[in-house]
Design a protein around this motif. Structure first.
Motif: not given
Length: 239
Positions: A71-81
């Motif tokens: 829930l605290g993760m930004p969108p770009h990290r959803v993609v990259s991580d």
């Protein structure tokens, strides 16, 4: 792999999801079906952690990936991580860029890797894109634009692919070709979550399905079972 628990989400004061729960296992194709306004697209936007005003605010519940809340993760990290990528409704390609430029732009999260190898893979999946590599993407047909939207998502080397209405506006032949390609990708190990108004087609290719109605899950189960439930057939399958 992915578990959603009692998820509530709202646009301003309007609650769009009223506490839905579902899960997706690695290597599955899971479909979310339902009428317009049921909350299907809202669910995908919440999973990707996209930000308002276009996307909802999560007001309750949790989204966990690999056992940890995101829930605290930004969108770009959803993609990259997390390697989770969305093919949005309406494709959202960059029309003023060529096919090749759209694909190259999606490679941003893979610095130091060979983009050309991945582009060759996309062109193997979608030969029409190879033929139109230097063509402006806003001059492509609807089916070709959908191929590009999927190819662009795959350029992130995602392990979980989210698709929002992939058959919308496609001719039947192109639509079936697209879903055959999704089955091929799944056979290669890609986990897929697909939101689709063509419920019959979605359930034909999926392992499991969830039926949403005005922000609530009203039915779930193996896709083959849902296909033959009388209430699902009557409401969503034209029979």
């Amino acid at each position: 792999m992915l578990r959603v628990t009692n998820l509530k989400a709202a646009y301003g004061k309007i609650e769009a999801l009223h506490g839905i729960s579902f899960h997706v296992e690695k290597g599955e194709i899971v479909t979310l079906i339902g009428a317009n306004g049921a909350g299907k697209s809202t669910t995908l936007k919440a999973l990707m952690r996209l930000t308002p005003p276009e996307s909802p605010v999560v007001t309750g519940g949790d989204i966990a990936f690999g056992g940890a809340s995101i829930l605290g993760m930004p969108p770009h990290r959803v993609v990259s991580d997390l390697k989770m990528t969305l093919v949005p409704e309406g494709r959202r390609i960059f029309g003023n860029l060529s096919v090749m430029e759209n694909l190259q732009l999606a490679f941003w999260s893979r610095k130091g890797e060979d983009a050309n190898q991945e582009i060759r893979r996309i062109f193997d999946l979608f030969p029409r894109l190879a033929e139109r590599a230097r063509q402006r993407s806003d001059t492509l047909s609807g089916g070709e634009q959908q191929m590009l939207a999927v190819g662009r998502a795959l350029m992130t080397k995602c392990s979980v692919l989210l698709l929002d209405e992939p058959s919308m506006g496609l001719a039947p032949l192109i639509m079936y070709d697209m879903f055959r390609t999704l089955k091929r990708l799944n056979a290669e190990g890609l986990t897929i979550i697909v939101v689709e108004q063509n419920a019959h087609l979605a359930l034909k290719v999926a392992d499991r399905g969830y039926v949403l109605d005005t922000g609530e899950i009203i039915a779930e189960g193996p896709a083959e079972e849902l296909l033959h439930r009388p209430e699902i057939k009557a409401a969503y399958l034209g029979g």
